[in-house]
Design a protein around this motif. Structure first.
Motif, mmCIF file in Angstrom:
data_model
loop_
_atom_site.group_PDB
_atom_site.id
_atom_site.type_symbol
_atom_site.label_atom_id
_atom_site.label_comp_id
_atom_site.label_asym_id
_atom_site.label_seq_id
_atom_site.Cartn_x
_atom_site.Cartn_y
_atom_site.Cartn_z
ATOM 1 N N GLY A 165 34.275 3.042 -5.903
ATOM 2 C CA GLY A 165 32.957 3.636 -5.709
ATOM 3 C C GLY A 165 31.882 2.583 -5.898
ATOM 4 N N SER A 166 30.711 3.010 -6.309
ATOM 5 C CA SER A 166 29.605 2.084 -6.511
ATOM 6 C C SER A 166 28.868 2.454 -7.791
ATOM 7 C CB SER A 166 28.632 2.124 -5.319
ATOM 8 O OG SER A 166 28.096 3.424 -5.166
ATOM 9 N N ILE A 167 28.108 1.507 -8.291
ATOM 10 C CA ILE A 167 27.320 1.710 -9.503
ATOM 11 C C ILE A 167 25.843 1.760 -9.115
ATOM 12 C CG2 ILE A 167 26.716 0.813 -11.769
ATOM 13 C CD1 ILE A 167 29.614 1.651 -11.568
ATOM 14 N N PRO A 168 25.132 2.839 -9.413
ATOM 15 C CA PRO A 168 23.707 2.903 -9.056
ATOM 16 C C PRO A 168 22.884 1.943 -9.894
ATOM 17 C CG PRO A 168 24.366 4.835 -10.333
ATOM 18 C CD PRO A 168 25.615 4.077 -10.050
ATOM 19 N N ASP A 169 21.947 1.278 -9.253
ATOM 20 C CA ASP A 169 21.099 0.304 -9.935
ATOM 21 C C ASP A 169 19.835 0.993 -10.429
ATOM 22 O OD1 ASP A 169 19.580 -1.771 -10.860
ATOM 23 O OD2 ASP A 169 19.667 -2.968 -9.048
ATOM 24 N N GLY A 170 19.877 1.437 -11.684
ATOM 25 C CA GLY A 170 18.693 2.034 -12.274
ATOM 26 C C GLY A 170 18.996 3.275 -13.088
ATOM 27 N N PHE A 171 17.937 3.863 -13.588
ATOM 28 C CA PHE A 171 18.016 5.049 -14.447
ATOM 29 C C PHE A 171 18.127 6.308 -13.594
ATOM 30 C CE2 PHE A 171 16.060 8.613 -16.658
ATOM 31 C CZ PHE A 171 16.507 8.501 -17.962
ATOM 32 N N TYR A 172 18.955 7.248 -14.019
ATOM 33 C CA TYR A 172 18.992 8.563 -13.372
ATOM 34 C C TYR A 172 19.360 9.631 -14.386
ATOM 35 C CZ TYR A 172 24.118 7.949 -12.959
ATOM 36 O OH TYR A 172 25.451 7.752 -13.206
ATOM 37 N N LEU A 173 19.223 10.883 -13.987
ATOM 38 C CA LEU A 173 19.484 12.032 -14.850
ATOM 39 C C LEU A 173 20.500 12.954 -14.205
ATOM 40 C CD1 LEU A 173 15.841 13.069 -15.861
ATOM 41 C CD2 LEU A 173 17.506 11.902 -17.328
ATOM 42 N N VAL A 174 21.263 13.636 -15.066
ATOM 43 C CA VAL A 174 22.176 14.686 -14.621
ATOM 44 C C VAL A 174 21.658 16.012 -15.158
ATOM 45 C CG1 VAL A 174 24.532 15.526 -14.587
ATOM 46 C CG2 VAL A 174 24.098 13.056 -14.655
ATOM 47 N N ASP A 175 21.242 16.879 -14.276
ATOM 48 C CA ASP A 175 20.792 18.228 -14.612
ATOM 49 C C ASP A 175 21.994 19.175 -14.537
ATOM 50 O OD1 ASP A 175 19.169 20.389 -15.168
ATOM 51 O OD2 ASP A 175 18.039 20.312 -13.293
ATOM 52 N N ASP A 176 21.833 20.369 -15.081
ATOM 53 C CA ASP A 176 22.909 21.359 -15.084
ATOM 54 C C ASP A 176 22.893 22.150 -13.776
ATOM 55 O OD1 ASP A 176 24.837 23.239 -15.622
ATOM 56 O OD2 ASP A 176 23.893 24.026 -17.426
ATOM 57 N N ALA A 177 23.976 22.081 -13.022
ATOM 58 C CA ALA A 177 24.050 22.791 -11.748
ATOM 59 C C ALA A 177 23.882 24.296 -11.918
ATOM 60 C CB ALA A 177 25.390 22.494 -11.064
ATOM 61 N N ASP A 178 24.272 24.829 -13.072
ATOM 62 C CA ASP A 178 24.194 26.265 -13.306
ATOM 63 C C ASP A 178 22.890 26.702 -13.965
ATOM 64 O OD1 ASP A 178 26.831 26.724 -12.311
ATOM 65 O OD2 ASP A 178 27.629 25.951 -14.195
#
Length: 317
Positions: A206-219
């Motif tokens: 796969g790949s590694i994203p360059d930078g900050f990100y967030l994971v929200d709750d799908a539900d």
């Protein structure tokens, strides 16, 4: 075409057994001290917050003498029932350094300014054995951040779930939970090949994203909450862009720097509290555009933005 990466433990196509886990464990080397880095820092904060002793993690096998890791949390000294409560966790994956030190720095430099506005429960290092080995998994080659479920096989996850349940029974629900993580180059070079080998599957690069990100709750998506954090962090470090498929780590981007996971279904830490506002942060310490210090400060900015957001919502009521 990328070459197929073969992990040095196990037989391709066959899930690991006890012998393979023993081989993996023998490769893990202690590189830093949980006692020096985390417990000492927590003790230094005892004058300003309560220290919650919520259990121990103990690991041993025939080749390794028993190791005991005291589990500690920091709690607002004067818990006020009328204020919103926020849970902050770090070090669920021990190798994700800025999560641990971001949580500690937030308490040291920022928690006091929220003393009259929010209640805080901060668990800086959920997985101390892995912190010392700079490893994602625990001693049993289990990912704690897929193990926050009833009957959890991970000692670290089970202990944190007990703490949160007991705390909510005594003090009431949390308004928010922010779980501090990193995505590193070793995710692609070590962890993902290792998990494929452990589970008897084929590693798919796969790949590694360059930078900050967030994971929200799908539900339970909370886009405004996520956006408030993204805006705050963007003043400290760069936000990860979507790839050419409009994805980050193979997941559709729903807003700049935000993706969704089903937190409870996957046994993720950010799903344990039942809070309305939840998120998992991901910084990228290996980026040529960021430093380890920026990553720590990004975690602090994320926590501050999360607390500010729920304080603002509480004042609207």
């Amino acid at each position: 075409m990328q070459p197929t990466l073969t992990y040095p433990i196990g037989t391709p196509g066959q899930a690991w057994g006890a012998a393979e886990r023993d081989q993996w464990r023998a490769r893990q080397v202690r590189q830093r001290s949980y006692a020096d880095d985390v417990l000492t820092a927590i003790e230094a904060l005892r004058g300003r917050l309560d220290v919650e002793m919520y259990g121990d993690v103990i690991y041993a096998d025939a080749q390794h003498p028993a190791e005991r890791f005291p589990l500690r949390a920091l709690r607002s000294r004067q818990w006020q029932p009328g204020l919103p409560s926020v849970l902050v966790t770090g070090g669920v994956h021990g190798y994700e350094t800025s999560g641990v030190h971001g949580a500690l720095r937030f308490v040291d430099t920022q928690a006091e300014r929220f003393a009259s506005r929010a209640n805080l429960l901060v668990v800086p290092c959920v997985s101390p054995w892995a912190y010392e080995r700079v490893q994602r998994w625990n001693f049993d080659a289990i990912d704690p951040n897929r193990s926050f479920k009833e009957g959890s096989p991970a000692q670290e996850s089970a202990a944190l779930m007990r703490l949160v349940a007991q705390h909510q029974a005594q003090y009431g629900p949390f308004a928010a939970h922010i779980d501090l993580h990193e995505t590193t180059n070793t995710d692609e070079s070590e962890y993902r090949p290792a998990v494929a080998a452990r589970d008897g599957k084929v590693f798919e690069p796969g790949s590694i994203p360059d930078g900050f990100y967030l994971v929200d709750d799908a539900d339970n998506p909370q886009p405004a909450f996520q956006q408030a954090i993204i805006e705050a962090v963007s003043r400290v470090t760069h936000i990860a862009p979507a790839d050419d498929k409009n994805e980050i780590i193979g997941t559709p981007v729903v807003a700049p720097g935000v993706i969704h996971y089903p937190m409870k279904q996957w046994g993720l830490c950010a799903g344990i509290s039942g809070a309305r506002y939840t998120t998992t942060t991901e910084v990228y310490p290996d980026s040529p555009r960021a430093t380890p210090e920026q990553c720590i400060e990004a975690q602090v900015a994320a926590v501050c933005a999360a607390v500010e957001y729920v304080c603002g919502k509480a004042s609207e009521r």
